[in-house]
Design a protein around this motif. Structure first.
Motif, mmCIF file in Angstrom:
data_model
loop_
_atom_site.group_PDB
_atom_site.id
_atom_site.type_symbol
_atom_site.label_atom_id
_atom_site.label_comp_id
_atom_site.label_asym_id
_atom_site.label_seq_id
_atom_site.Cartn_x
_atom_site.Cartn_y
_atom_site.Cartn_z
ATOM 1 N N PRO A 29 44.322 48.809 45.198
ATOM 2 C CA PRO A 29 45.780 48.668 45.041
ATOM 3 C C PRO A 29 46.179 48.069 43.696
ATOM 4 C CG PRO A 29 45.110 47.941 47.215
ATOM 5 C CD PRO A 29 43.846 48.181 46.436
ATOM 6 N N PHE A 30 45.355 47.150 43.191
ATOM 7 C CA PHE A 30 45.665 46.544 41.899
ATOM 8 C C PHE A 30 45.535 47.558 40.770
ATOM 9 C CE2 PHE A 30 44.282 43.944 38.159
ATOM 10 C CZ PHE A 30 45.529 43.378 37.912
ATOM 11 N N LEU A 31 44.525 48.413 40.829
ATOM 12 C CA LEU A 31 44.381 49.459 39.812
ATOM 13 C C LEU A 31 45.567 50.417 39.859
ATOM 14 C CD1 LEU A 31 40.575 50.375 40.081
ATOM 15 C CD2 LEU A 31 41.684 48.762 38.520
ATOM 16 N N LEU A 32 46.012 50.746 41.058
ATOM 17 C CA LEU A 32 47.180 51.623 41.200
ATOM 18 C C LEU A 32 48.431 50.948 40.654
ATOM 19 C CD1 LEU A 32 46.521 53.065 44.777
ATOM 20 C CD2 LEU A 32 46.138 54.194 42.575
ATOM 21 N N TRP A 33 48.552 49.638 40.872
ATOM 22 C CA TRP A 33 49.678 48.892 40.313
ATOM 23 C C TRP A 33 49.646 48.928 38.786
ATOM 24 C CZ3 TRP A 33 54.081 47.023 39.275
ATOM 25 C CH2 TRP A 33 54.244 45.966 38.381
ATOM 26 N N TRP B 84 36.600 49.139 51.768
ATOM 27 C CA TRP B 84 37.505 49.401 52.881
ATOM 28 C C TRP B 84 36.746 49.479 54.208
ATOM 29 C CZ3 TRP B 84 42.905 51.546 52.446
ATOM 30 C CH2 TRP B 84 43.485 51.169 51.229
ATOM 31 N N TYR B 85 35.515 49.936 54.161
ATOM 32 C CA TYR B 85 34.683 49.953 55.371
ATOM 33 C C TYR B 85 34.432 48.529 55.855
ATOM 34 C CZ TYR B 85 30.561 50.596 58.344
ATOM 35 O OH TYR B 85 29.665 50.572 59.391
ATOM 36 N N ASP B 86 34.155 47.623 54.910
ATOM 37 C CA ASP B 86 33.954 46.218 55.265
ATOM 38 C C ASP B 86 35.183 45.640 55.961
ATOM 39 O OD1 ASP B 86 31.420 46.194 54.303
ATOM 40 O OD2 ASP B 86 31.848 45.018 52.499
#
Length: 246
Positions: free
Chosen positions: A52-56, A32-34
């Motif tokens: 986000p994919f892991l959360l999905w 996220w820093y990148d």
């Protein structure tokens, strides 16, 4: 747990308990820093989307758990007409371990393989290749891997843990010892790694393929039938792309 647990049965982060997700924090912060400081052309969108994919995936599995337990409580159309025991619920509480493991490997692979860091949104040739690889070598190897796991040596040390759940739930599909999850992960990585090395991978096929595997695993262990049997009679090759609880 298996009747005579073998080596690498326990997950390495078991001592961390509920704090196990701190393992992905450094990768999340870095990705996220990148996104915040780098130019658009240099941003690693794949690494940014892993969280986000892991959360999905967690949400997807939870939806199946809720649906399955609702149908189990309702009591009609169950394949195994029994209730779920508390021992099984406790044994399957770590169903998210495999998602955490996948996430860690995704981050490492994203940084290790140049072709995995900047992917287009869609490539049709990659979708076709993933389907062919899954229906061909992956299913073939999965069959023999599963046969091997039912050999008394491996079954007593590893796979019997999975079959301890008589009334299966969607998450029963991923309740395995650590080393067994590794073997499944390596197998189902064959299409994805092939796409990366042939430069035909895309965001849609990578995330879509893993979601497809989750969907099939959940549906195949949900203890109630969704797909009508006549579909397999109308289109027999369907059995190479999906399976059902019965």
């Amino acid at each position: 747990m298996a009747s005579t647990p073998g080596i690498l049965t326990e997950w390495p982060w078991k001592p961390l308990g509920s704090f196990k997700y701190v393992l992905v924090v450094p990768f999340v912060v870095h990705s996220w820093y990148d996104m915040l400081v780098k130019d658009k052309s240099e941003r690693n969108m794949v690494a940014f989307l892993i969280l986000p994919f892991l959360l999905w995936r967690l949400l997807h599995n939870q939806i199946w758990i809720t649906l399955s337990r609702y149908r189990t409580a309702k009591g009609n159309a169950r394949i195994v007409d029994k209730g779920i025991e508390f021992d099984q619920v406790d044994r399957e509480r770590n169903w998210d371990d495999q998602i955490l493991f996948n996430g860690l490997v995704y981050y490492l692979a994203n940084y290790a393989f140049v072709g995995a860091s900047h992917l287009p949104l869609w490539r049709a040739d990659g979708v076709v290749m993933a389907m062919v690889l899954h229906a061909g070598p992956v299913e073939f190897l999965y069959y023999w891997l599963h046969r091997a796991l039912h050999h008394h040596f491996l079954y007593s040390r590893y796979h019997s843990h999975h079959h301890s759940s008589i009334v299966t739930e969607p998450i029963t599909s991923v309740i395995h010892p650590f080393v067994e999850i590794i073997s499944y992960f390596l197998l189902f990585s064959v299409p994805l790694l092939t796409l990366v090395f042939t430069k035909t991978a895309s965001l849609m096929v990578v995330f879509g393929y893993v979601t497809y595997i989750d969907f099939m695993n959940n549906m195949g262990h949900c203890n109630f039938e969704i797909v009508p049997n006549y579909l397999f009679k109308i289109f027999p090759p369907l059995k190479y792309f999906m399976y059902t609880p019965s």
